[in-house]
Design a protein around this motif. Structure first.
Motif, PDB file in Angstrom:
ATOM      1  N   GLY A 299      -1.493  -4.147  -1.304  1.00 32.14           N
ATOM      2  CA  GLY A 299      -2.010  -2.874  -1.817  1.00 32.14           C
ATOM      3  C   GLY A 299      -2.710  -3.037  -3.150  1.00 32.14           C
ATOM      4  O   GLY A 299      -2.383  -3.935  -3.933  1.00 32.14           O
TER       5      GLY A 299
ATOM      6  N   ARG B  47      -0.257  -7.367   4.343  1.00 29.93           N
ATOM      7  CA  ARG B  47      -1.046  -6.285   3.749  1.00 29.93           C
ATOM      8  C   ARG B  47      -0.705  -6.178   2.264  1.00 29.93           C
ATOM      9  O   ARG B  47       0.465  -6.112   1.890  1.00 29.93           O
TER      10      ARG B  47
ATOM     11  N   SER C 220      -8.453   0.078  -0.920  1.00 31.29           N
ATOM     12  CA  SER C 220      -7.105   0.388  -1.382  1.00 31.29           C
ATOM     13  C   SER C 220      -6.054  -0.590  -0.858  1.00 31.29           C
ATOM     14  O   SER C 220      -4.957  -0.667  -1.411  1.00 31.29           O
ATOM     15  N   VAL C 221      -6.387  -1.296   0.210  1.00 23.60           N
ATOM     16  CA  VAL C 221      -5.422  -2.223   0.822  1.00 23.60           C
ATOM     17  C   VAL C 221      -6.209  -3.298   1.571  1.00 23.60           C
ATOM     18  O   VAL C 221      -7.237  -3.007   2.178  1.00 23.60           O
TER      19      VAL C 221
ATOM     20  N   PRO D 120       0.829  -1.216   0.000  1.00 22.01           N
ATOM     21  CA  PRO D 120       0.000   0.000   0.000  1.00 22.01           C
ATOM     22  C   PRO D 120       0.860   1.261   0.000  1.00 22.01           C
ATOM     23  O   PRO D 120       0.731   2.105   0.892  1.00 22.01           O
TER      24      PRO D 120
ATOM     25  N   THR E 263      -4.209   2.662   6.981  1.00 21.17           N
ATOM     26  CA  THR E 263      -3.444   1.682   6.216  1.00 21.17           C
ATOM     27  C   THR E 263      -2.882   0.553   7.085  1.00 21.17           C
ATOM     28  O   THR E 263      -2.745  -0.575   6.620  1.00 21.17           O
TER      29      THR E 263
ATOM     30  N   THR F 265      -4.302   7.096   1.684  1.00 19.43           N
ATOM     31  CA  THR F 265      -4.583   5.843   0.954  1.00 19.43           C
ATOM     32  C   THR F 265      -6.054   5.718   0.565  1.00 19.43           C
ATOM     33  O   THR F 265      -6.487   4.665   0.105  1.00 19.43           O
TER      34      THR F 265
ATOM     35  N   LYS G 123       0.973   6.792  -3.281  1.00 16.58           N
ATOM     36  CA  LYS G 123      -0.202   5.916  -3.150  1.00 16.58           C
ATOM     37  C   LYS G 123      -0.938   5.927  -4.499  1.00 16.58           C
ATOM     38  O   LYS G 123      -0.342   5.557  -5.492  1.00 16.58           O
TER      39      LYS G 123
ATOM     40  N   ALA H 107      -5.741  -1.736   7.392  1.00 17.51           N
ATOM     41  CA  ALA H 107      -6.510  -1.903   6.136  1.00 17.51           C
ATOM     42  C   ALA H 107      -8.006  -1.674   6.365  1.00 17.51           C
ATOM     43  O   ALA H 107      -8.849  -2.422   5.876  1.00 17.51           O
TER      44      ALA H 107
END
Ligand SMILES: *Cc1c(COP(=O)(O)O)cnc(C)c1O
Length: 388
Positions: free
Chosen positions: A339, A337, A297-298, A13, A143, A172, A195, A146
């Motif tokens: 991204g 995690r 986004s993540v 991410p 982030t 993010t 990002k 998440a």
């Protein structure tokens, strides 16, 4: 022999993989920032920033990482002794609250269990208890866990608290989810280059509402490099106050040409399909989605206790040239995690998940079926949109 730099897959991410056109733009000879050619690029980039922030306000560029814009948000609108309410869903929430405190704000932290989004009722009762909060700080997407927060609903709630500035760390979030700054009543919004903007790390973006600019007039926190009044004045003359980050700006112009051609809906839809494919492929691997309010986004996937996440990541990088992020603090070694921002192709996803499945087998996790994982992934990715 594979070449690590050309076959390397970055599925984190931020920073994110960049399309070839953007990499080429970064490799061009340097344009001086006080030239008509460069100033024309600046104008286009500022227009692009307004488009993505969905604001009539000037969106200023700062030569700093995203945290610099988070600092600028505070020091330009607040004074020492001001009361600030900070939503903490993880590491970035903690960082913003700590920063506000360092500059002399009196910070009340709304501690949200990791992996959950903030409850509107919780905010409402806190705002009722203490009537004089000057600002509310929240991440659109936290982030580190998440996790996505209900930004629209918080904006609605704050309509009843007009003295309180609504500050959103959209670093993010922007590009992956709808965050129309003006329409949702956001007073200060910040974003970062590494990002959704598909650039290297090093630029940040910030815009202030009329209300936030009013607050700026009386704000007494110390500032020099991040004095947005100076920046806005320079922008009105078609320049940045300090030297522009010229290569980043030239590349951002290329990014916006791609974005505007593609359109916001398709950019968001690409993130959504990557997120959906990641959750489903994770489940096909036997890994649970960590967050109760998963971001687009993540994605964070929970690893079994028998697998050390740090060792797994090292193995993925050394053997397969794939980088995922791990967890921080209490989540260290326990989650992966992944991204969904930047230039991620379907092939990156297939390679990433094949490598993950094979690595989990090598780490003796039972029941891994690589073909099932790939089928799951392909089935969802086939719906598109694909990377352009
Ligand atoms: C990446 C990120 C930041 C900024 O981090 P920098 O390292 O300063 O760029 C801030 N907030 C969130 C939610 C992020 O994801």
């Amino acid at each position: 022999m594979q070449n690590k730099l050309t076959s390397y897959r970055l599925l984190t991410p931020g920073p994110v993989p960049l399309p070839t056109e953007v990499l080429n733009a970064l490799a061009q000879p340097i344009l001086h920032h006080r030239t008509p050619e460069f100033e024309a690029i600046l104008q286009r980039v500022w227009a692009g920033l307004k488009w993505i922030f969905e604001t009539e306000q000037q969106v200023m560029m700062l030569t700093s990482t995203g945290s610099g814009a988070m600092e600028a948000a505070l020091v330009n609108t607040l004074s020492p002794g001001d009361s600030v309410l900070a939503v903490i869903n993880g590491k970035f929430g903690e960082r913003w609250a700590d920063m506000a405190e360092r500059f002399g704000a009196i910070v009340t932290r709304i501690q949200v269990p990791w992996g959950e989004s903030v409850q509107i009722a919780q905010l409402q009762s806190e705002l009722k208890k203490t009537g004089d909060y000057k600002a509310l700080l929240v991440q659109a997407v936290e982030t580190s866990t998440a996790t996505q927060n209900p930004i629209f609903e918080i904006g609605q709630l704050l309509k009843n608290h007009p003295q309180c500035l609504f500050m959103v760390d959209a670093i993010t979030g922007l590009g992956a989810m709808t965050l129309p700054m003006d329409q949702w009543g956001i007073d200060v919004m910040v974003a970062g280059s590494q990002k959704a903007f598909m650039l290297p790390t090093g630029l940040s973006f910030i815009a202030l509402s009329d209300k936030a600019w009013q607050a700026q007039k009386h704000a007494k926190m110390p500032r020099y490099y991040f004095d947005l009044e100076l920046e806005l004045k320079a922008n009105k003359k078609g320049q940045t106050y300090f030297s522009s980050a010229n290569s980043h700006t030239v590349a951002l112009d290329v990014v916006f040409q791609r974005f505007i051609k593609r359109g916001k809906n398709l950019i968001k839809a690409r993130c959504e399909i990557l997120a959906e494919a990641t959750r489903a492929a994770g489940q096909a691997l036997g890994l649970k989605v960590y967050s109760k309010s998963p971001a687009v986004s993540v994605t964070a996937l929970e690893l079994p206790v028998s697998v050390d996440g740090q060792k797994l990541r090292d193995h993925l990088e050394k053997k397969y040239f794939v980088t995922f992020m791990g967890g921080q603090d209490q989540l260290q070694g326990k989650i992966l995690r992944i991204g969904h921002l930047g230039y991620i192709t379907d092939e990156d996803m297939r390679a990433g998940f094949t490598s993950l499945a094979e690595s989990l087998k090598e780490f003796k996790m039972p029941g891994i079926q690589t073909p099932l994982v790939l089928d799951t992934l392909n089935h969802i990715l086939a719906r598109g949109p694909h990377a352009d």
